[in-house]
Each structure stands twice: as C-alpha cells, then as structure tokens.
Design an enzyme around this catalytic site. Sequence first.
Site, short mmCIF file in Angstrom:
data_model
loop_
_atom_site.label_atom_id
_atom_site.label_comp_id
_atom_site.label_asym_id
_atom_site.label_seq_id
_atom_site.Cartn_x
_atom_site.Cartn_y
_atom_site.Cartn_z
N ARG A 25 89.59 66.89 3.44
CA ARG A 25 88.26 66.17 2.78
C ARG A 25 87.11 67.30 2.49
NH1 ARG A 25 83.15 65.40 2.87
NH2 ARG A 25 83.11 64.43 4.96
N ASP A 26 86.29 67.14 3.64
CA ASP A 26 85.41 67.51 3.44
C ASP A 26 85.01 69.46 3.28
OD1 ASP A 26 81.97 68.56 3.34
OD2 ASP A 26 81.84 67.84 5.59
N HIS A 218 78.09 65.89 12.80
CA HIS A 218 79.33 66.65 11.83
C HIS A 218 77.84 68.07 11.26
CE1 HIS A 218 81.39 65.81 7.76
NE2 HIS A 218 80.30 66.89 7.77
N HIS A 220 77.18 71.01 10.22
CA HIS A 220 77.59 72.49 8.42
C HIS A 220 77.13 73.58 9.06
CE1 HIS A 220 79.87 70.74 6.09
NE2 HIS A 220 79.08 69.47 6.02
N CYS A 251 79.08 70.61 0.44
CA CYS A 251 78.88 68.96 -0.24
C CYS A 251 78.47 69.32 -2.20
CB CYS A 251 77.41 68.41 0.27
SG CYS A 251 77.32 66.46 -1.00
N ASN A 260 81.51 73.76 7.06
CA ASN A 260 81.19 73.09 8.37
C ASN A 260 81.14 74.08 9.44
OD1 ASN A 260 82.81 70.92 6.31
ND2 ASN A 260 81.37 69.47 8.24
#
Length: 309
Positions: A25-26, A218, A220, A251, A260
């Site tokens: 996803r990310d 989370h 990055h 993003c 990430n």
Amino acid sequence: MDFGATPLDGLLLPPRVTICEVGPRDGLQNESTVLPVGVKAEFVERLVDAGHTVVETTSFVHPKWVPQLADAEELLRTVTPVPGVRYPVLVPNQRGLDRAVDLGVRDIAVFGSVTETFARRNLNRTVDESLEMFTPVVARAREAGMRVRGYLSMCFGDPWEGRVAARRVLDVAIRMMALGCTELSLGDTIGVATPGQVVAVLDALVAAGIGLDAIAVHFHDTYGQALANSLTALRRGVTTFDASAGGLGGCPYAGSATGNLATEDLLWQLHGLGIETGIDLQKMVDTSTWLADRLGRPSPSRTVTALAG
Ligand code: HMG
Ligand code: MG
C-alpha cells in the site's frame, strides 16, 4: 548471514514484536511504475511466505486520487488469503467501506491528519470534516466486528506547517479513539521526527490513558531517523511497527515524503537485539530484490543492498 543476537542489557525490551508490512500500500502508492495486478498479488503472497501476519494490501480510495491502487478489487480477488494472516486496507469514507465489505474485508484503516493543511490536501477536508467522514465508517466497521486502525499523519512535522507539538497529536488521537478505532498508528509522514519527539508524543498519549498495546508507529526515513525513532519507541514499550519491504513508500499528497522504514533494516536491528518477529530476513531481501527488478530501480534499504545476491 547471521551475526547472532545481543540483548541490550538493563533494558526491558519486549521478546516479540509485530510488524505491519505496508509495502503493497504505502510502498506502491507513490511509485511511477504501476505494477500489473498479478505482480502485486505475488508481492503480497511472498510477504506472507516470509512470515508476515499483517500485510496492508491496498486502498479503497478514489482511483483518480491514487491511480497506482485503482486495481484494489481485482487485487483482493487475486490474492489467496492464508488463514491467520490479516490483510488490512485503507478506507477513507463510506464508499470505500462499501467496496471493501463487498470483498469480505475484515480489517480496515481510516487515515486522519493532525495538521489542517495535510487533511485538506490528502482528503479534501478539514481535520473536523475528516473525523465526521470517518465517524459512520468506524461505527459500521466496529458493529460488523472489524478491526479499525486509525492513522494519524504529520505527528511530528508538516511540510507546510512546520514542527507539530505533541498536544496537537494528542487532541486528534483522543478523537480517533473516541470514534472506536482499535489501534492508532502514529505517522511521521515526511520522516522528520527525532527521538525526543517520539518520546514526547508517546508519553502524552500514555498519560491520557491510551494503552501502548493500541499504539503503532509509522516512520518514513527521509532524514535517516527511522531506525533511531523505532528503537526509541521500542524502548518506550511499543510493540507494533509499520515498515515497508525494501524501504519503498511515500505519500503522493506530501511531496517531501520518501520511503518508509525498510522492513529489512528493522529486522536486522530487532533480530540483532534477540527480538522475535516471525519473519525471515533473507526471504524479505529476495522479495525486495525481485520487486526492485519489476520497478526498475534499486531498493533504498541498506540491509537489502548488503545482503542481496
Ligand atoms: P472528494 O473529491 O472530496 O470526494 O475526495 P467526494 O466525497 O466529494 O466524492 C466525489 C466522487 O468520488 C463521487 O463520485 C464519489 O462516489 C467518488 P461521483 O458521485 O462524483 O461520481 N468517491 C469514491 N470512489 C471510489 N472510492 C472511494 C470514493 N470516495 C468518493 N472511496 C476522498 C475525498 C477521500 C475520496 C479523496 O480525497 C481520496 O481518495 N483521498 C485519498 C488520498 C490517499 O489515499 N492518500 C494516501 C494515503 S494516506 C498516507 O499515505 C499516509 C499514511 O501512510 C500515514 C503516514 O505516513 O502519515 C497512511
Ligand atoms: Mg506512510
């Protein structure tokens, strides 16, 4: 290669942690190359084969906003689910929840922002309006017995608003928990946090009664701080860490966001500390190398570079 494990003496670290793998996803939402759905499904299946039990698989957002994930339905139909593995998806609104429920999804994440500018850019809403949008989504999902993660983006710094104070994070965190979220994930969306900020935010949430078992981090890695920040969170008692295979990620609505925290870099550290993850590092390196070939660019992970081939 195995250099053995050495615990950090005198520190109470958890014997085992959970990694929420956000690569599909990310990791993929920001890539200029859009992978065929079959490659994405193989990616998810390889992550599970490596030992992941939580794989954030895709997003049910507007396809015009994130074209890279426009194949969410097809991907979920293609992946063969393994019992005991969770495949959460991002859902911003009721339309997204309808799409996910139709496919039997049991695990969702809503994604809010601590800052107004990012809320507007990412969700076309103010922070208050975003929470209003999430309210029926979380309620319906919880009534259906689903798990609901609540992301909080820009917890430490925002490219338009600068440094973000811990009390602002606390304010939105309390509101997300009041909606019924079962877990919060604290996002350093643009990777600017340093360890003192991580402690300040975690301490503020814990002091307000939000349990560490409901908090994930989370990070990055834009400024190379992600591992220092995750170690800081680990020492503070956090046991759920988001990471992305090979360090992919970013993003599309936060221009300065890079990848990430790489799952492999995190595994190297955790395994070196003698902490169990259930994940096979070499299988992850092989998967990230395989994926890098498909994306046409090398993995930014130092550990992948060191262990590949
Ligand atoms: P909007 O334009 O305000 O949408 O976008 P709307 O509610 O006004 O609806 C407009 C049209 O879109 C309608 O269609 C809806 O049906 C349709 P029409 O009636 O005009 O034909 N629509 C949808 N279609 C499919 N799926 C949906 C959906 N929703 C509405 N779910 C919206 C609002 C939230 C949809 C939009 O802003 C959006 O999709 N944003 C997603 C942005 C995104 O995915 N960003 C990346 C993830 S966040 C992130 O990466 C950070 C994180 O990693 C943590 C960290 O690092 O901090 C999680
Ligand atoms: Mg992110």
